[in-house]
Design an enzyme around this catalytic site. Structure first.
Site, PDB file in Angstrom:
ATOM      1  N   ILE A 155      20.465  79.434 -21.977  1.00  0.00           N
ATOM      2  CA  ILE A 155      19.290  80.648 -21.686  1.00  0.00           C
ATOM      3  C   ILE A 155      20.241  81.363 -22.774  1.00  0.00           C
ATOM      4  O   ILE A 155      19.222  81.971 -24.097  1.00  0.00           O
ATOM      5  CB  ILE A 155      19.891  81.074 -20.903  1.00  0.00           C
ATOM      6  CG1 ILE A 155      19.216  80.345 -19.221  1.00  0.00           C
ATOM      7  CG2 ILE A 155      19.427  83.071 -20.950  1.00  0.00           C
ATOM      8  CD1 ILE A 155      19.584  81.117 -18.170  1.00  0.00           C
ATOM      9  N   ASP A 160      37.463  80.035 -25.374  1.00  0.00           N
ATOM     10  CA  ASP A 160      38.077  80.161 -23.291  1.00  0.00           C
ATOM     11  C   ASP A 160      38.215  81.840 -23.187  1.00  0.00           C
ATOM     12  O   ASP A 160      39.301  82.782 -23.617  1.00  0.00           O
ATOM     13  CB  ASP A 160      39.127  79.324 -22.508  1.00  0.00           C
ATOM     14  CG  ASP A 160      39.091  79.783 -21.102  1.00  0.00           C
ATOM     15  OD1 ASP A 160      39.831  78.898 -20.466  1.00  0.00           O
ATOM     16  OD2 ASP A 160      38.248  80.223 -20.889  1.00  0.00           O
ATOM     17  N   LYS A 172      28.375  77.387 -13.575  1.00  0.00           N
ATOM     18  CA  LYS A 172      26.840  77.719 -12.570  1.00  0.00           C
ATOM     19  C   LYS A 172      26.470  76.904 -11.940  1.00  0.00           C
ATOM     20  O   LYS A 172      25.210  76.827 -10.949  1.00  0.00           O
ATOM     21  CB  LYS A 172      26.284  78.436 -13.720  1.00  0.00           C
ATOM     22  CG  LYS A 172      25.747  76.946 -14.734  1.00  0.00           C
ATOM     23  CD  LYS A 172      24.032  77.404 -14.904  1.00  0.00           C
ATOM     24  CE  LYS A 172      23.580  76.420 -15.679  1.00  0.00           C
ATOM     25  NZ  LYS A 172      22.893  75.459 -15.217  1.00  0.00           N
ATOM     26  N   SER A 184      21.582  87.087 -11.091  1.00  0.00           N
ATOM     27  CA  SER A 184      20.636  86.030  -9.962  1.00  0.00           C
ATOM     28  C   SER A 184      20.360  86.168  -9.215  1.00  0.00           C
ATOM     29  O   SER A 184      20.857  86.663  -8.937  1.00  0.00           O
ATOM     30  CB  SER A 184      22.346  84.582  -9.645  1.00  0.00           C
ATOM     31  OG  SER A 184      21.047  83.803  -9.387  1.00  0.00           O
ATOM     32  N   THR A 223      20.225  84.591  -6.645  1.00  0.00           N
ATOM     33  CA  THR A 223      20.339  83.270  -6.003  1.00  0.00           C
ATOM     34  C   THR A 223      21.518  85.063  -4.371  1.00  0.00           C
ATOM     35  O   THR A 223      21.802  84.430  -3.525  1.00  0.00           O
ATOM     36  CB  THR A 223      21.800  82.844  -6.592  1.00  0.00           C
ATOM     37  OG1 THR A 223      22.319  83.216  -7.388  1.00  0.00           O
ATOM     38  CG2 THR A 223      21.613  81.386  -6.275  1.00  0.00           C
ATOM     39  N   TYR A 229      29.986  80.119  -5.637  1.00  0.00           N
ATOM     40  CA  TYR A 229      29.020  80.775  -7.325  1.00  0.00           C
ATOM     41  C   TYR A 229      28.594  82.204  -7.250  1.00  0.00           C
ATOM     42  O   TYR A 229      28.550  82.582  -8.020  1.00  0.00           O
ATOM     43  CB  TYR A 229      27.617  79.412  -7.385  1.00  0.00           C
ATOM     44  CG  TYR A 229      26.990  80.215  -8.674  1.00  0.00           C
ATOM     45  CD1 TYR A 229      25.826  80.715  -8.037  1.00  0.00           C
ATOM     46  CD2 TYR A 229      27.193  80.468  -9.931  1.00  0.00           C
ATOM     47  CE1 TYR A 229      24.829  80.755  -9.140  1.00  0.00           C
ATOM     48  CE2 TYR A 229      25.956  81.043 -11.124  1.00  0.00           C
ATOM     49  CZ  TYR A 229      24.928  81.467 -10.593  1.00  0.00           C
ATOM     50  OH  TYR A 229      23.756  81.939 -11.229  1.00  0.00           O
ATOM     51  N   LYS A 260      28.401  86.425  -8.811  1.00  0.00           N
ATOM     52  CA  LYS A 260      27.436  86.423  -9.013  1.00  0.00           C
ATOM     53  C   LYS A 260      27.279  87.862  -8.123  1.00  0.00           C
ATOM     54  O   LYS A 260      27.405  89.000  -8.815  1.00  0.00           O
ATOM     55  CB  LYS A 260      26.281  86.268  -9.276  1.00  0.00           C
ATOM     56  CG  LYS A 260      26.053  84.861 -10.248  1.00  0.00           C
ATOM     57  CD  LYS A 260      26.169  85.480 -11.236  1.00  0.00           C
ATOM     58  CE  LYS A 260      25.754  84.079 -11.737  1.00  0.00           C
ATOM     59  NZ  LYS A 260      26.600  84.340 -13.764  1.00  0.00           N
ATOM     60  N   ARG A 284      16.987  69.638   1.622  1.00  0.00           N
ATOM     61  CA  ARG A 284      18.233  69.607   0.730  1.00  0.00           C
ATOM     62  C   ARG A 284      19.576  70.881   1.176  1.00  0.00           C
ATOM     63  O   ARG A 284      19.247  72.022   1.200  1.00  0.00           O
ATOM     64  CB  ARG A 284      18.420  70.273  -0.886  1.00  0.00           C
ATOM     65  CG  ARG A 284      19.636  70.230  -1.774  1.00  0.00           C
ATOM     66  CD  ARG A 284      19.656  70.047  -3.318  1.00  0.00           C
ATOM     67  NE  ARG A 284      19.053  71.696  -3.833  1.00  0.00           N
ATOM     68  CZ  ARG A 284      18.346  71.819  -5.072  1.00  0.00           C
ATOM     69  NH1 ARG A 284      18.977  70.637  -5.826  1.00  0.00           N
ATOM     70  NH2 ARG A 284      18.205  73.143  -4.698  1.00  0.00           N
ATOM     71  N   PRO A 285      21.071  70.615   1.596  1.00  0.00           N
ATOM     72  CA  PRO A 285      20.787  71.424   2.402  1.00  0.00           C
ATOM     73  C   PRO A 285      21.430  72.965   1.303  1.00  0.00           C
ATOM     74  O   PRO A 285      22.052  72.556   0.527  1.00  0.00           O
ATOM     75  CB  PRO A 285      23.096  71.013   2.839  1.00  0.00           C
ATOM     76  CG  PRO A 285      22.336  69.169   2.746  1.00  0.00           C
ATOM     77  CD  PRO A 285      21.757  69.502   1.631  1.00  0.00           C
TER      78      PRO A 285
HETATM   79  C1  WQD Z   1      14.757  74.154  -7.582  1.00  0.00           C
HETATM   80  C2  WQD Z   1      13.827  73.643  -5.747  1.00  0.00           C
HETATM   81  C3  WQD Z   1      14.879  71.651  -4.652  1.00  0.00           C
HETATM   82  C4  WQD Z   1      15.401  68.899  -7.311  1.00  0.00           C
HETATM   83  C5  WQD Z   1      18.932  78.012  -9.397  1.00  0.00           C
HETATM   84  C6  WQD Z   1      19.950  77.479  -9.813  1.00  0.00           C
HETATM   85  C7  WQD Z   1      20.684  79.308  -9.383  1.00  0.00           C
HETATM   86  C8  WQD Z   1      20.365  79.854  -9.772  1.00  0.00           C
HETATM   87  C9  WQD Z   1      18.333  79.647  -8.822  1.00  0.00           C
HETATM   88  C10 WQD Z   1      20.451  80.922 -11.863  1.00  0.00           C
HETATM   89  C11 WQD Z   1      14.454  73.536  -4.658  1.00  0.00           C
HETATM   90  C12 WQD Z   1      13.238  71.142  -5.807  1.00  0.00           C
HETATM   91  C13 WQD Z   1      15.592  70.245  -6.900  1.00  0.00           C
HETATM   92  C14 WQD Z   1      15.400  67.587  -6.721  1.00  0.00           C
HETATM   93  C15 WQD Z   1      13.974  68.449  -5.425  1.00  0.00           C
HETATM   94  N1  WQD Z   1      19.448  79.825 -11.871  1.00  0.00           N
HETATM   95  N2  WQD Z   1      14.566  70.224  -5.914  1.00  0.00           N
HETATM   96  N3  WQD Z   1      13.919  67.783  -5.557  1.00  0.00           N
HETATM   97  O1  WQD Z   1      18.201  75.669  -6.266  1.00  0.00           O
HETATM   98  O2  WQD Z   1      16.378  77.246  -6.618  1.00  0.00           O
HETATM   99  O3  WQD Z   1      18.599  77.519  -8.041  1.00  0.00           O
HETATM  100  O4  WQD Z   1      17.916  78.741  -9.481  1.00  0.00           O
HETATM  101  O5  WQD Z   1      21.016  81.589 -11.469  1.00  0.00           O
HETATM  102  O6  WQD Z   1      21.580  78.836  -9.516  1.00  0.00           O
HETATM  103  O7  WQD Z   1      20.853  76.331  -9.075  1.00  0.00           O
HETATM  104  O8  WQD Z   1      16.782  75.562  -8.180  1.00  0.00           O
HETATM  105  O9  WQD Z   1      15.398  73.308  -9.561  1.00  0.00           O
HETATM  106  O10 WQD Z   1      17.511  73.002  -8.282  1.00  0.00           O
HETATM  107  O11 WQD Z   1      15.741  73.916  -7.056  1.00  0.00           O
HETATM  108  O12 WQD Z   1      12.635  69.075  -4.806  1.00  0.00           O
HETATM  109  O13 WQD Z   1      15.206  66.594  -7.334  1.00  0.00           O
HETATM  110  O14 WQD Z   1      13.167  72.156  -6.267  1.00  0.00           O
HETATM  111  O15 WQD Z   1      14.947  72.052  -3.416  1.00  0.00           O
HETATM  112  O16 WQD Z   1      13.248  73.904  -3.801  1.00  0.00           O
HETATM  113  P1  WQD Z   1      17.829  76.707  -7.237  1.00  0.00           P
HETATM  114  P2  WQD Z   1      16.472  74.378  -7.978  1.00  0.00           P
END
Ligand code: WQD
Length: 341
Positions: A13, A59, A86, A125, A127, A150, A154, A296-297
Site C-alpha cells: 500500500i 527501523d 501485519k 484496519s 479488523t 495484530y 490496530k 479457516r479458524p
Molecule cells: C479473505 C477471504 C478467507 C485465502 C485481510 C488481512 C487483514 C485485514 C483485512 C488489513 C476469507 C478466504 C483466503 C485462501 C480462502 N487487512 N480465503 N482461501 O482474512 O479478510 O484479512 O484483510 O489490515 O490484515 O489479513 O483476508 O485475503 O486472508 O481472506 O478461501 O487461500 O478469502 O477465508 O474469507 P482477511 P484474506
C-alpha cells in the site's frame, strides 16, 4: 512542495501511495526497514515516476535512528504511517514481536515530531470491527475484542492517537483510515503485492494458482450463512485506497479540521470468495483450479463497510471495480514471473 514522510513506503500500500502523493503534487520521503519489503521497489517507483523518491532505510524502533531522521528531515508537513507487522496468523504465534514492533515504532515516531504541526494519517484496519452486529459496518460501530494480537495493535494504536490528541499537548492532526481488503496493482504492473512465502491472503493465492506457482486454491468453507456459502469481504483496489490517503491529507490541511477522525476505506459492497474466483476467471480468461475445504479458524463470516462518511466528509470514493482489481493483480503476477525482483 509539502513533504510527507511515508513509513513502510516500499510496501504494497505504501508504494502505491507514494505514486499518488507525487501525482497530487506532494514530495514523499520513504522510510522503510526492508523487513517486509524489497528495496528494488524503489527502482520500480523510479520507472513509474521518472525520478527516484527520497529513501531512508530505518527501523522506527531504533530511537537514536529516528532522532537522526529528524535532523535529516526536520521540515515534514505530513506523516503517513504504514510501517507495522501485519500477518494475522504470525501475530498469534509471536504476540510480543507484534506488540514491540507496532507500538515502539508508532510512539518513537509520534515523540520525534511531537512539537511540529504535522498531519498524521494512520493505517488502521476493518479488523477492529471483528464480526460486526450490523452490516454495512459504520465507523461508530462498537469495536469488538480483537481476534488477533495484530488486530489488537490496530485497536490500541487508535486509542494511543486519540489520547495524544485529547491531551492537547501536541500540534498533530490525526486521521485513522480503516482499510477493508486491499487488492490489485498499479496499471503499469510495475508495483503490486509481494507476499513473502505462501500467500495468506486470497487474491495473491488466486494469481499464484493461475500462474502455476500453486497447484490449486482452497475455498475456506462454503457452509456460511451467505448467499453462496463462502465468506464475504469488501475488496478495494489498492490505487483507490492510496488516493484515500491523499484525501485525508487534504482534509487535515483545512483550518476547519481539528483533532482526530476515523474513516472506513472500502467500496461499500460485499463480495464472496466464490464471486472473486468468478470475477478473476471472467476478467482474465484464465481457468482457476479450486476446491472447497474446511473453514479457516478466526475468519469472520461477512464484513463490508459503510462508506457514507468517507464520501461526504473525506470527499473520496472508489472508482475501480472488481474486474479491474482482478485484471491488474493478474498483470502484476505475470510481470513479476518474468521480471523477478
Ligand atoms: C479473505 C477471504 C478467507 C485465502 C485481510 C488481512 C487483514 C485485514 C483485512 C488489513 C476469507 C478466504 C483466503 C485462501 C480462502 N487487512 N480465503 N482461501 O482474512 O479478510 O484479512 O484483510 O489490515 O490484515 O489479513 O483476508 O485475503 O486472508 O481472506 O478461501 O487461500 O478469502 O477465508 O474469507 P482477511 P484474506
Amino acid at each position: 512542495m509539502a513533504k510527507i514522510l511515508v513509513t513502510g513506503g516500499l510496501g504494497f500500500i505504501g508504494s502505491h501511495t507514494v505514486v499518488e502523493l507525487i501525482n497530487a503534487g506532494y514530495e514523499p520521503v520513504i522510510v522503510d526497514d526492508l523487513s517486509n519489503s524489497n528495496v528494488k521497489i524503489l527502482d520500480q517507483l523510479t520507472k513509474i515516476l521518472g525520478r527516484k523518491p527520497i529513501f531512508h532505510q530505518l527501523d522506527l524502533c531504533d530511537e537514536a535512528g529516528v532522532k537522526q531522521l529528524l535532523s535529516a528531515e526536520p521540515d515534514i508537513d505530513g506523516i503517513i504511517h504504514f510501517a507495522a507487522f501485519k500477518a494475522v496468523g504470525e501475530s498469534v504465534e509471536f504476540p510480543l514481536k507484534y506488540y514491540r514492533n507496532n507500538f515502539y515504532s508508532l510512539i518513537n515516531l509520534l515523540n520525534t515530531y511531537y512539537s511540529k504541526p504535522v498531519n498524521f494519517v494512520f493505517s488502521s484496519s476493518c479488523t477492529v470491527y471483528g464480526q460486526p452486529d450490523q452490516l454495512p459496518v459504520t465507523e461508530n460501530a462498537s469495536v469488538k475484542p480483537a481476534e488477533s494480537p495484530y488486530g489488537n495493535t490496530k485497536q490500541i494504536a487508535e486509542e494511543i492517537l486519540k489520547d495524544m490528541i485529547a491531551s492537547g499537548g501536541s500540534r498533530y492532526k490525526v486521521i485513522a483510515l480503516r482499510y477493508f481488503n486491499p487488492v490489485g496493482a498499479h496499471e503499469s504492473a510495475l508495483i503490486g503485492e509481494l507476499p513473502v512465502g505462501v500467500p495468506q491472503n486470497l487474491v495473491p493465492f488466486v494469481t499464484q494458482t493461475a500462474i502455476g506457482k500453486r497447484e490449486k486454491i482452497t475455498v475456506f468453507g462454503n457452509d456460511y450463512h451467505t448467499p453462496d456459502g463462502s465468506c464475504i469481504r469488501d475488496y478495494i483496489h489498492v490505487v483507490d485506497l492510496a488516493k484515500a490517503h491523499v484525501a485525508a491529507l487534504k482534509l487535515m490541511e483545512q483550518e476547519s479540521f481539528t483533532g482526530y477522525d476515523v474513516f472506513n476505506i472500502g467500496t461499500g459492497k460485499g463480495t464472496s470468495v466464490l464471486e472473486i474466483i468468478d470475477a478473476f476467471e471472467r476478467s482474465t480468461g484464465e481457468k482457476l483450479n479450486f476446491v472447497i475445504g474446511p473453514r479457516r479458524p478466526g475468519d469472520v463470516e461477512q464484513v463490508w463497510g459503510d462508506v457514507t462518511k468517507s464520501t461526504n466528509v473525506l470527499g473520496w470514493k472508489t472508482e475501480l471495480d472488481i474486474d479491474t482489481m482482478m485484471a491488474s493483480a493478474w498483470a502484476w503476477e505475470k510481470y513479476i514471473a518474468n521480471n523477478p525482483l
